[in-house]
Design an enzyme around this catalytic site. Structure first.
Site, PDB file in Angstrom:
ATOM      1  N   GLU A 224     -74.950  43.132 -18.226  1.00 30.93           N
ATOM      2  CA  GLU A 224     -74.127  41.912 -18.410  1.00 30.93           C
ATOM      3  C   GLU A 224     -74.629  41.079 -19.554  1.00 30.93           C
ATOM      4  OE1 GLU A 224     -74.014  39.962 -14.580  1.00 30.93           O
ATOM      5  OE2 GLU A 224     -72.589  41.403 -13.874  1.00 30.93           O
TER       6      GLU A 224
ATOM      7  N   PHE B  93     -77.877  38.726  -8.596  1.00 35.82           N
ATOM      8  CA  PHE B  93     -77.329  39.877  -7.871  1.00 35.82           C
ATOM      9  C   PHE B  93     -76.016  39.476  -7.211  1.00 35.82           C
ATOM     10  CE2 PHE B  93     -81.412  41.872  -8.370  1.00 35.82           C
ATOM     11  CZ  PHE B  93     -81.272  43.205  -8.029  1.00 35.82           C
ATOM     12  N   HIS B  94     -74.963  39.291  -8.012  1.00 34.29           N
ATOM     13  CA  HIS B  94     -73.652  39.050  -7.416  1.00 34.29           C
ATOM     14  C   HIS B  94     -73.059  40.402  -7.002  1.00 34.29           C
ATOM     15  CE1 HIS B  94     -71.390  40.214 -11.090  1.00 34.29           C
ATOM     16  NE2 HIS B  94     -72.403  39.644 -11.743  1.00 34.29           N
ATOM     17  N   MET B  95     -71.829  40.429  -6.563  1.00 30.95           N
ATOM     18  CA  MET B  95     -71.257  41.615  -5.919  1.00 30.95           C
ATOM     19  C   MET B  95     -71.352  42.892  -6.755  1.00 30.95           C
ATOM     20  SD  MET B  95     -69.992  42.905  -3.203  1.00 30.95           S
ATOM     21  CE  MET B  95     -69.257  41.710  -2.141  1.00 30.95           C
TER      22      MET B  95
ATOM     23  N   ALA C 262     -75.080  44.070  -7.373  1.00 36.42           N
ATOM     24  CA  ALA C 262     -75.679  44.403  -6.073  1.00 36.42           C
ATOM     25  C   ALA C 262     -75.123  45.727  -5.566  1.00 36.42           C
ATOM     26  CB  ALA C 262     -75.422  43.288  -5.064  1.00 36.42           C
TER      27      ALA C 262
END
Length: 87
Positions: free
Chosen positions: A87, A14-16, A19
């Site tokens: 992704e 959960f990167h920017m 998230a």
């Protein structure tokens, strides 16, 4: 109340971006949505809370939804997490 345990599959966790996308999507639901991670309850509608949880690839989460649209909220949360956020 409905819940489901999931494993984070996207390489960066959960990167920017994911998230932010997740918090935005969950914010559209009336139900309370919580991510349970490492014994901590995280408000799934809060970008800052999600980022502070440091959720990485391979981590197990439990998504808990409670409210009038809990089934739809859980379905959307599971779809996003299981797809790896595209992704």
């Amino acid at each position: 109340m409905v819940s489901k345990k999931l494993t984070v599959v996207n390489a960066q966790g959960f990167h920017m971006r994911p998230a932010s996308d997740f918090a935005k999507e969950m914010g559209a639901f009336t139900s309370e949505i919580t991510l349970k991670h490492n014994g901590v309850d995280v408000n799934a509608k809060s970008l800052m809370n999600i980022m502070a949880a440091c959720i990485k690839c391979g981590n197990e989460l439990e998504v808990v939804c409670e409210g009038p649209d809990e089934e739809a909220a859980l379905a959307k949360a599971c779809e996003m997490i299981e797809s790896g956020f595209g992704e």
